[in-house]
Design a protein around this motif. Sequence first.
Motif, mmCIF file in Angstrom:
data_model
loop_
_atom_site.group_PDB
_atom_site.id
_atom_site.type_symbol
_atom_site.label_atom_id
_atom_site.label_comp_id
_atom_site.label_asym_id
_atom_site.label_seq_id
_atom_site.Cartn_x
_atom_site.Cartn_y
_atom_site.Cartn_z
ATOM 1 N N GLY A 35 46.444 36.602 26.054
ATOM 2 C CA GLY A 35 45.757 35.839 27.094
ATOM 3 C C GLY A 35 45.969 36.492 28.439
ATOM 4 O O GLY A 35 46.853 37.336 28.602
ATOM 5 N N ARG A 36 45.162 36.089 29.390
ATOM 6 C CA ARG A 36 45.328 36.643 30.735
ATOM 7 C C ARG A 36 46.683 36.248 31.317
ATOM 8 O O ARG A 36 47.261 36.988 32.109
ATOM 9 C CB ARG A 36 44.193 36.170 31.639
ATOM 10 N N ASP A 37 47.181 35.073 30.939
ATOM 11 C CA ASP A 37 48.497 34.605 31.390
ATOM 12 C C ASP A 37 49.517 34.964 30.318
ATOM 13 O O ASP A 37 49.765 34.199 29.387
ATOM 14 C CB ASP A 37 48.460 33.098 31.636
ATOM 15 N N SER A 56 48.730 42.298 24.491
ATOM 16 C CA SER A 56 47.675 42.276 25.500
ATOM 17 C C SER A 56 46.342 41.982 24.819
ATOM 18 O O SER A 56 46.185 42.157 23.601
ATOM 19 C CB SER A 56 47.599 43.618 26.225
ATOM 20 N N VAL A 57 45.362 41.563 25.601
ATOM 21 C CA VAL A 57 44.032 41.340 25.041
ATOM 22 C C VAL A 57 43.473 42.643 24.492
ATOM 23 O O VAL A 57 42.867 42.665 23.411
ATOM 24 C CB VAL A 57 43.089 40.732 26.098
ATOM 25 N N ASP A 75 33.922 32.639 30.335
ATOM 26 C CA ASP A 75 34.946 33.649 30.056
ATOM 27 C C ASP A 75 34.654 34.369 28.737
ATOM 28 O O ASP A 75 34.926 35.568 28.595
ATOM 29 C CB ASP A 75 36.331 33.001 30.007
ATOM 30 N N GLN A 82 32.905 42.840 28.335
ATOM 31 C CA GLN A 82 33.962 43.824 28.581
ATOM 32 C C GLN A 82 34.231 44.691 27.357
ATOM 33 O O GLN A 82 34.418 45.907 27.484
ATOM 34 C CB GLN A 82 35.250 43.114 28.998
#
Length: 216
Positions: A35-37, A56-57, A75, A82
Amino acid sequence: MTISDSTVAIIGAGNIGGRLAADFAAGGQAFLLAGRDAEAARKIASDLDGHAEVVSVDEAVERAGVLVVAVWLDDFKQFIAQYGQQLAGKVIVDPSNPVGPDGEGGYRKVIGEQESSGQILAGLLPAGARLVKAFGTLSAPSLSAAARQEPERAVLFYAADDAAGDLVAELIRAADFEPVRVGGLDQSIRIEMFGDLHEYGALGRVVTRSEALKAI
């Protein structure tokens, strides 16, 4: 191929991602968590007895063949934009509900009344990526409370156009729910919020398999 042959990842460490992580772990399913967090992901994983590996993603996308993308619709669109062709050949699981705050303490649809986020997202994926609509038919609290329900397991509906749905059905069972397929992705709107088979729609509650088959 079965789910035991696949690397599974949850992307998103919010309410839905966190509840699914707990359900997967309780059912013995190993998975990547991203996740981003990153700190939020690590906190969730710390309570899961080693079933979750925080990555990491970027790494989750590289390693996993089944990606549960537990993020808001906008998102999710950004995620597809992306990673693009890196998603080809993968099964993308969509629990999203196309809603936002209505300004009065509730929610409203953020897309057309007859549109579904499942069909929109499927149309954005590269050739070779397969989307399955699943894990969004119950609220986050119900994903916790209804898992491992006895004597009959609670149902999670899913929609899929191909055999990728079979993999996700196995993952639903690993989370200790009963999978019930409603049809292809053209039926996604029925299992999104306000749809007739959603907890926050006409169905209005958690159901068992016998009840679900009557509702379909």
